[in-house]
Write a protein that holds these residues in place. Sequence first.
Motif, PDB file in Angstrom:
ATOM      1  N   ALA A   1     -10.694   6.411  -2.917  1.00  0.00           N
ATOM      2  CA  ALA A   1     -12.108   6.470  -3.500  1.00  0.00           C
ATOM      3  C   ALA A   1     -12.587   7.880  -3.747  1.00  0.00           C
ATOM      4  O   ALA A   1     -13.545   8.163  -4.337  1.00  0.00           O
ATOM      5  CB  ALA A   1     -13.132   5.888  -2.686  1.00  0.00           C
ATOM      6  N   TYR A   2     -12.059   8.761  -2.995  1.00  0.00           N
ATOM      7  CA  TYR A   2     -12.399  10.352  -2.978  1.00  0.00           C
ATOM      8  C   TYR A   2     -11.532  11.134  -3.844  1.00  0.00           C
ATOM      9  O   TYR A   2     -11.778  12.452  -3.926  1.00  0.00           O
ATOM     10  CB  TYR A   2     -12.823  10.945  -1.927  1.00  0.00           C
ATOM     11  N   PHE A   3     -10.449  10.607  -4.415  1.00  0.00           N
ATOM     12  CA  PHE A   3      -9.571  11.298  -5.318  1.00  0.00           C
ATOM     13  C   PHE A   3     -10.249  12.037  -6.379  1.00  0.00           C
ATOM     14  O   PHE A   3      -9.785  13.393  -6.400  1.00  0.00           O
ATOM     15  CB  PHE A   3      -8.260  10.462  -5.763  1.00  0.00           C
ATOM     16  N   GLU A   4     -11.050  11.632  -7.096  1.00  0.00           N
ATOM     17  CA  GLU A   4     -11.604  12.410  -8.360  1.00  0.00           C
ATOM     18  C   GLU A   4     -12.676  13.355  -7.962  1.00  0.00           C
ATOM     19  O   GLU A   4     -12.651  14.360  -8.542  1.00  0.00           O
ATOM     20  CB  GLU A   4     -12.393  11.330  -9.113  1.00  0.00           C
ATOM     21  N   SER A   5     -13.032  13.121  -6.676  1.00  0.00           N
ATOM     22  CA  SER A   5     -13.789  14.440  -6.026  1.00  0.00           C
ATOM     23  C   SER A   5     -12.965  15.698  -5.618  1.00  0.00           C
ATOM     24  O   SER A   5     -13.280  16.800  -5.915  1.00  0.00           O
ATOM     25  CB  SER A   5     -14.795  14.014  -5.008  1.00  0.00           C
ATOM     26  N   LEU A   6     -11.917  15.093  -4.879  1.00  0.00           N
ATOM     27  CA  LEU A   6     -11.050  16.166  -4.299  1.00  0.00           C
ATOM     28  C   LEU A   6     -10.291  17.139  -5.373  1.00  0.00           C
ATOM     29  O   LEU A   6     -10.082  18.525  -5.167  1.00  0.00           O
ATOM     30  CB  LEU A   6      -9.956  15.442  -3.604  1.00  0.00           C
ATOM     31  N   VAL A   7     -10.199  16.774  -6.714  1.00  0.00           N
ATOM     32  CA  VAL A   7      -9.505  17.419  -7.718  1.00  0.00           C
ATOM     33  C   VAL A   7     -10.377  18.271  -8.418  1.00  0.00           C
ATOM     34  O   VAL A   7     -10.400  19.358  -9.170  1.00  0.00           O
ATOM     35  CB  VAL A   7      -8.805  16.544  -8.831  1.00  0.00           C
ATOM     36  N   GLN A   8     -11.601  18.409  -7.738  1.00  0.00           N
ATOM     37  CA  GLN A   8     -12.820  18.977  -8.395  1.00  0.00           C
ATOM     38  C   GLN A   8     -13.094  20.376  -7.567  1.00  0.00           C
ATOM     39  O   GLN A   8     -13.877  21.236  -7.850  1.00  0.00           O
ATOM     40  CB  GLN A   8     -13.938  18.541  -8.454  1.00  0.00           C
ATOM     41  N   LEU A   9     -12.382  20.373  -6.314  1.00  0.00           N
ATOM     42  CA  LEU A   9     -12.650  21.182  -5.114  1.00  0.00           C
ATOM     43  C   LEU A   9     -12.503  22.753  -5.572  1.00  0.00           C
ATOM     44  O   LEU A   9     -11.516  22.798  -6.553  1.00  0.00           O
ATOM     45  CB  LEU A   9     -12.023  20.865  -3.903  1.00  0.00           C
ATOM     46  N   LYS A  10     -13.199  23.763  -5.465  1.00  0.00           N
ATOM     47  CA  LYS A  10     -12.903  25.118  -5.517  1.00  0.00           C
ATOM     48  C   LYS A  10     -12.722  25.981  -4.269  1.00  0.00           C
ATOM     49  O   LYS A  10     -13.427  25.908  -3.206  1.00  0.00           O
ATOM     50  CB  LYS A  10     -13.948  25.485  -6.459  1.00  0.00           C
TER      51      LYS A  10
ATOM     52  N   GLN B   1      -3.638  15.450  -7.249  1.00  0.00           N
ATOM     53  CA  GLN B   1      -3.271  15.353  -8.702  1.00  0.00           C
ATOM     54  C   GLN B   1      -2.061  14.437  -8.593  1.00  0.00           C
ATOM     55  O   GLN B   1      -1.799  13.664  -9.412  1.00  0.00           O
ATOM     56  CB  GLN B   1      -2.987  16.574  -9.467  1.00  0.00           C
ATOM     57  N   TYR B   2      -1.196  14.846  -7.508  1.00  0.00           N
ATOM     58  CA  TYR B   2       0.352  14.194  -7.582  1.00  0.00           C
ATOM     59  C   TYR B   2       0.151  12.853  -7.137  1.00  0.00           C
ATOM     60  O   TYR B   2       0.630  11.629  -7.485  1.00  0.00           O
ATOM     61  CB  TYR B   2       1.168  15.045  -6.632  1.00  0.00           C
ATOM     62  N   ALA B   3      -0.840  12.642  -6.015  1.00  0.00           N
ATOM     63  CA  ALA B   3      -1.356  11.437  -5.584  1.00  0.00           C
ATOM     64  C   ALA B   3      -1.917  10.518  -6.645  1.00  0.00           C
ATOM     65  O   ALA B   3      -1.288   9.032  -6.427  1.00  0.00           O
ATOM     66  CB  ALA B   3      -2.176  11.600  -4.346  1.00  0.00           C
ATOM     67  N   ILE B   4      -2.503  10.956  -7.400  1.00  0.00           N
ATOM     68  CA  ILE B   4      -3.241  10.099  -8.533  1.00  0.00           C
ATOM     69  C   ILE B   4      -1.815   9.784  -9.640  1.00  0.00           C
ATOM     70  O   ILE B   4      -1.973   8.308  -9.986  1.00  0.00           O
ATOM     71  CB  ILE B   4      -4.337  10.830  -9.519  1.00  0.00           C
ATOM     72  N   GLN B   5      -1.229  10.577  -9.892  1.00  0.00           N
ATOM     73  CA  GLN B   5      -0.005  10.188 -10.828  1.00  0.00           C
ATOM     74  C   GLN B   5       0.932   9.286 -10.123  1.00  0.00           C
ATOM     75  O   GLN B   5       1.479   8.494 -10.572  1.00  0.00           O
ATOM     76  CB  GLN B   5       0.832  11.564 -10.923  1.00  0.00           C
TER      77      GLN B   5
ATOM     78  N   MET C   1       0.795  -1.394  -0.018  1.00  0.00           N
ATOM     79  CA  MET C   1      -0.037   0.045  -0.015  1.00  0.00           C
ATOM     80  C   MET C   1       0.917   1.201  -0.131  1.00  0.00           C
ATOM     81  O   MET C   1       1.930   1.333   0.613  1.00  0.00           O
ATOM     82  CB  MET C   1      -0.868   0.166   1.108  1.00  0.00           C
ATOM     83  N   LYS C   2       0.560   2.168  -0.766  1.00  0.00           N
ATOM     84  CA  LYS C   2       1.189   3.788  -0.688  1.00  0.00           C
ATOM     85  C   LYS C   2       0.511   4.562  -0.386  1.00  0.00           C
ATOM     86  O   LYS C   2      -0.574   4.832  -0.814  1.00  0.00           O
ATOM     87  CB  LYS C   2       1.663   3.888  -2.305  1.00  0.00           C
ATOM     88  N   ILE C   3       1.006   5.262   0.703  1.00  0.00           N
ATOM     89  CA  ILE C   3       0.359   6.494   1.117  1.00  0.00           C
ATOM     90  C   ILE C   3       1.128   7.752   0.887  1.00  0.00           C
ATOM     91  O   ILE C   3       2.538   7.781   1.242  1.00  0.00           O
ATOM     92  CB  ILE C   3       0.156   6.414   2.931  1.00  0.00           C
ATOM     93  N   GLN C   4       0.610   8.787   0.508  1.00  0.00           N
ATOM     94  CA  GLN C   4       1.182   9.834   0.283  1.00  0.00           C
ATOM     95  C   GLN C   4       0.895  10.924   1.403  1.00  0.00           C
ATOM     96  O   GLN C   4      -0.068  11.284   1.847  1.00  0.00           O
ATOM     97  CB  GLN C   4       0.658  10.662  -0.995  1.00  0.00           C
ATOM     98  N   VAL C   5       2.119  11.414   2.130  1.00  0.00           N
ATOM     99  CA  VAL C   5       1.818  12.438   2.918  1.00  0.00           C
ATOM    100  C   VAL C   5       1.969  13.888   2.571  1.00  0.00           C
ATOM    101  O   VAL C   5       3.094  14.194   2.065  1.00  0.00           O
ATOM    102  CB  VAL C   5       2.973  12.246   4.075  1.00  0.00           C
TER     103      VAL C   5
END
Length: 200
Positions: free
Chosen positions: A150-159, A91-95, A1-5
């Motif tokens: 599971a929430y990454f795609e939503s987080l990149v839409q925050l404004k 976005q970096y976490a997704i990459q 498992m990979k976790i980004q801090v």
Amino acid sequence: MKIQVAILAAGNSSRLGRPKQLVQWQGKPLIRYVAEEALAISDPNVTLEHCVVVGAYAEAVAEALHSLPLQILINPDWSEGMASSVRVATQYAIQQQADAILFALTDQPFVDTSLLEQFILTYLEVNDSGCVVVSDYGSDWGVPLLIGAAYFESLVQLKGDSGVKRYVKQRQLAVKKVTFLRGLIDIDTEHDLMHLQERQ
């Protein structure tokens, strides 16, 4: 498992009037203190990626982090508010194909390695990409905060100035809590800083 801090350090500290990231704490700039605590996390069950999102004082903050093994991410839209930094980190976490992000800030001087490790342990116990682990301040909750992919795609839409905490509350997501009573102690004003330095 990979976790980004991901340490969010892009703000301009408007209420303090100078970069809170560079305030001296424990003999070093606060951003370096938080980063070193994060880098000391140890868990044989995860691979850790570390990044710091910079913006308003990018050059000075990056210099304060000199020689540390982490990724500096530039947020050109830092003036928009917290959401812009969340987007950059996510976005970096997704990459990097991370399974979760552990978000931390630079203005909570009592964050330490053992606290951050508790978030990871809690997440591993649940073992669910939809898990959210938050800091329990007693009267409220917030960051540090760990959120699954599971929430990454939503987080990149925050404004705007909407951070992860507001997103979790709006969605009424179930959370697991890690006790961090001193999480309410942060640095926003000179009075906060003066009071904090008296505690050193």
